[in-house]
Scaffold this motif. Structure first.
Motif, mmCIF file in Angstrom:
data_model
loop_
_atom_site.group_PDB
_atom_site.id
_atom_site.type_symbol
_atom_site.label_atom_id
_atom_site.label_comp_id
_atom_site.label_asym_id
_atom_site.label_seq_id
_atom_site.Cartn_x
_atom_site.Cartn_y
_atom_site.Cartn_z
ATOM 1 N N LEU A 269 -13.142 -5.492 7.936
ATOM 2 C CA LEU A 269 -11.719 -5.586 7.637
ATOM 3 C C LEU A 269 -11.229 -4.322 6.940
ATOM 4 O O LEU A 269 -10.184 -3.772 7.293
ATOM 5 C CB LEU A 269 -11.437 -6.816 6.768
ATOM 6 C CG LEU A 269 -9.992 -7.048 6.369
ATOM 7 C CD1 LEU A 269 -9.104 -7.202 7.605
ATOM 8 C CD2 LEU A 269 -9.880 -8.271 5.482
ATOM 9 N N ALA A 270 -11.987 -3.839 5.973
ATOM 10 C CA ALA A 270 -11.609 -2.617 5.257
ATOM 11 C C ALA A 270 -11.557 -1.425 6.210
ATOM 12 O O ALA A 270 -10.640 -0.602 6.144
ATOM 13 C CB ALA A 270 -12.577 -2.346 4.116
ATOM 14 N N ALA A 271 -12.524 -1.338 7.126
ATOM 15 C CA ALA A 271 -12.539 -0.239 8.092
ATOM 16 C C ALA A 271 -11.342 -0.327 9.035
ATOM 17 O O ALA A 271 -10.712 0.696 9.351
ATOM 18 C CB ALA A 271 -13.838 -0.269 8.891
ATOM 19 N N ALA A 272 -11.015 -1.533 9.474
ATOM 20 C CA ALA A 272 -9.871 -1.702 10.369
ATOM 21 C C ALA A 272 -8.569 -1.362 9.651
ATOM 22 O O ALA A 272 -7.682 -0.720 10.233
ATOM 23 C CB ALA A 272 -9.820 -3.132 10.901
ATOM 24 N N GLN A 273 -8.461 -1.774 8.392
ATOM 25 C CA GLN A 273 -7.254 -1.463 7.633
ATOM 26 C C GLN A 273 -7.138 0.034 7.385
ATOM 27 O O GLN A 273 -6.050 0.597 7.475
ATOM 28 C CB GLN A 273 -7.254 -2.218 6.299
ATOM 29 C CG GLN A 273 -7.004 -3.692 6.459
ATOM 30 C CD GLN A 273 -7.140 -4.458 5.153
ATOM 31 O OE1 GLN A 273 -7.842 -4.038 4.236
ATOM 32 N NE2 GLN A 273 -6.469 -5.588 5.076
ATOM 33 N N ALA A 274 -8.248 0.684 7.109
ATOM 34 C CA ALA A 274 -8.231 2.121 6.866
ATOM 35 C C ALA A 274 -7.862 2.886 8.132
ATOM 36 O O ALA A 274 -7.139 3.877 8.080
ATOM 37 C CB ALA A 274 -9.592 2.579 6.353
ATOM 38 N N ALA A 275 -8.346 2.406 9.272
ATOM 39 C CA ALA A 275 -8.079 3.081 10.546
ATOM 40 C C ALA A 275 -6.639 2.914 10.998
ATOM 41 O O ALA A 275 -6.096 3.795 11.671
ATOM 42 C CB ALA A 275 -9.022 2.553 11.620
ATOM 43 N N SER A 276 -6.013 1.818 10.628
ATOM 44 C CA SER A 276 -4.660 1.576 11.112
ATOM 45 C C SER A 276 -3.614 1.660 10.014
ATOM 46 O O SER A 276 -2.435 1.476 10.289
ATOM 47 C CB SER A 276 -4.584 0.191 11.773
ATOM 48 O OG SER A 276 -4.819 -0.821 10.807
ATOM 49 N N GLY A 277 -4.036 1.945 8.799
ATOM 50 C CA GLY A 277 -3.111 1.988 7.673
ATOM 51 C C GLY A 277 -2.239 3.228 7.686
ATOM 52 O O GLY A 277 -2.487 4.181 8.427
ATOM 53 N N PRO A 278 -1.183 3.232 6.855
ATOM 54 C CA PRO A 278 -0.252 4.351 6.823
ATOM 55 C C PRO A 278 -0.903 5.662 6.378
ATOM 56 O O PRO A 278 -0.484 6.727 6.778
ATOM 57 C CB PRO A 278 0.826 3.921 5.818
ATOM 58 C CG PRO A 278 0.266 2.753 5.104
ATOM 59 C CD PRO A 278 -0.816 2.183 5.946
ATOM 60 N N GLY A 279 -1.950 5.589 5.583
ATOM 61 C CA GLY A 279 -2.599 6.818 5.125
ATOM 62 C C GLY A 279 -3.817 7.184 5.928
ATOM 63 O O GLY A 279 -4.636 7.973 5.496
ATOM 64 N N ALA A 280 -3.967 6.646 7.117
ATOM 65 C CA ALA A 280 -5.165 6.861 7.913
ATOM 66 C C ALA A 280 -5.335 8.329 8.278
ATOM 67 O O ALA A 280 -6.434 8.859 8.278
ATOM 68 C CB ALA A 280 -5.136 6.018 9.175
ATOM 69 N N ASP A 281 -4.246 9.039 8.583
ATOM 70 C CA ASP A 281 -4.349 10.447 8.956
ATOM 71 C C ASP A 281 -4.629 11.334 7.754
ATOM 72 O O ASP A 281 -5.177 12.422 7.906
ATOM 73 C CB ASP A 281 -3.056 10.916 9.643
ATOM 74 C CG ASP A 281 -2.861 10.213 10.976
ATOM 75 O OD1 ASP A 281 -3.881 9.783 11.578
ATOM 76 O OD2 ASP A 281 -1.706 10.086 11.425
ATOM 77 N N ALA A 282 -4.297 10.925 6.566
ATOM 78 C CA ALA A 282 -4.497 11.734 5.362
ATOM 79 C C ALA A 282 -5.968 11.985 5.111
ATOM 80 O O ALA A 282 -6.357 13.040 4.636
ATOM 81 C CB ALA A 282 -3.859 11.049 4.144
ATOM 82 N N ASP A 283 -6.835 11.050 5.438
ATOM 83 C CA ASP A 283 -8.261 11.213 5.239
ATOM 84 C C ASP A 283 -8.836 12.279 6.159
ATOM 85 O O ASP A 283 -9.826 12.910 5.850
ATOM 86 C CB ASP A 283 -8.997 9.889 5.476
ATOM 87 C CG ASP A 283 -8.696 8.860 4.409
ATOM 88 O OD1 ASP A 283 -8.246 9.282 3.311
ATOM 89 O OD2 ASP A 283 -8.902 7.662 4.657
ATOM 90 N N GLU A 284 -8.229 12.489 7.290
ATOM 91 C CA GLU A 284 -8.748 13.444 8.262
ATOM 92 C C GLU A 284 -8.442 14.877 7.877
ATOM 93 O O GLU A 284 -9.014 15.813 8.424
ATOM 94 C CB GLU A 284 -8.174 13.136 9.647
ATOM 95 C CG GLU A 284 -8.638 11.780 10.181
ATOM 96 C CD GLU A 284 -7.986 11.435 11.509
ATOM 97 O OE1 GLU A 284 -7.309 12.307 12.087
ATOM 98 O OE2 GLU A 284 -8.158 10.304 11.970
ATOM 99 N N GLU A 285 -7.579 15.117 6.911
ATOM 100 C CA GLU A 285 -7.221 16.481 6.528
ATOM 101 C C GLU A 285 -8.318 17.152 5.721
ATOM 102 O O GLU A 285 -8.349 18.349 5.611
ATOM 103 C CB GLU A 285 -5.913 16.473 5.714
ATOM 104 C CG GLU A 285 -4.719 16.056 6.535
ATOM 105 C CD GLU A 285 -3.439 15.963 5.696
ATOM 106 O OE1 GLU A 285 -3.476 16.396 4.537
ATOM 107 O OE2 GLU A 285 -2.457 15.452 6.210
#
Length: 81
Positions: free
Chosen positions: A64-80
């Motif tokens: 659930l945490a992984a799915a929320q992180a992948a689809s959450g509003p800040g999901a792209d911020a982690d990729e920076e």
């Protein structure tokens, strides 16, 4: 000990199977009347079943945490990074 499926490996049980058997084990322990050896075997089986349920719950929480992180509003911020 005479549970429904005493030889079933706990690690092979689904969450629902482990939970249902755990409920039965607790009921038998609470009812009393079991010989000491059977009570100890039931207790050990109950501990194993409770641990199996916790494994399933922990895994579900991680998914659930992984799915929320992948689809959450800040999901792209982690990729920076």
């Amino acid at each position: 000990m005479s549970t429904d499926e005493p030889s079933t490996d706990v690690s092979a049980l689904s969450y629902e199977q482990a939970r249902d058997e755990l409920v039965q084990v607790v009921a038998r322990l609470e009812a009393g009347g079991e010989p000491l050896e059977d009570s100890l075997a039931l207790w050990e089986r109950g501990e194993a079943l409770a641990a199996r349920c916790q494994q399933w719950l922990d895994g579900a929480r991680e998914r659930l945490a992984a799915a929320q992180a992948a689809s959450g509003p800040g999901a792209d911020a982690d990729e920076e990074d």
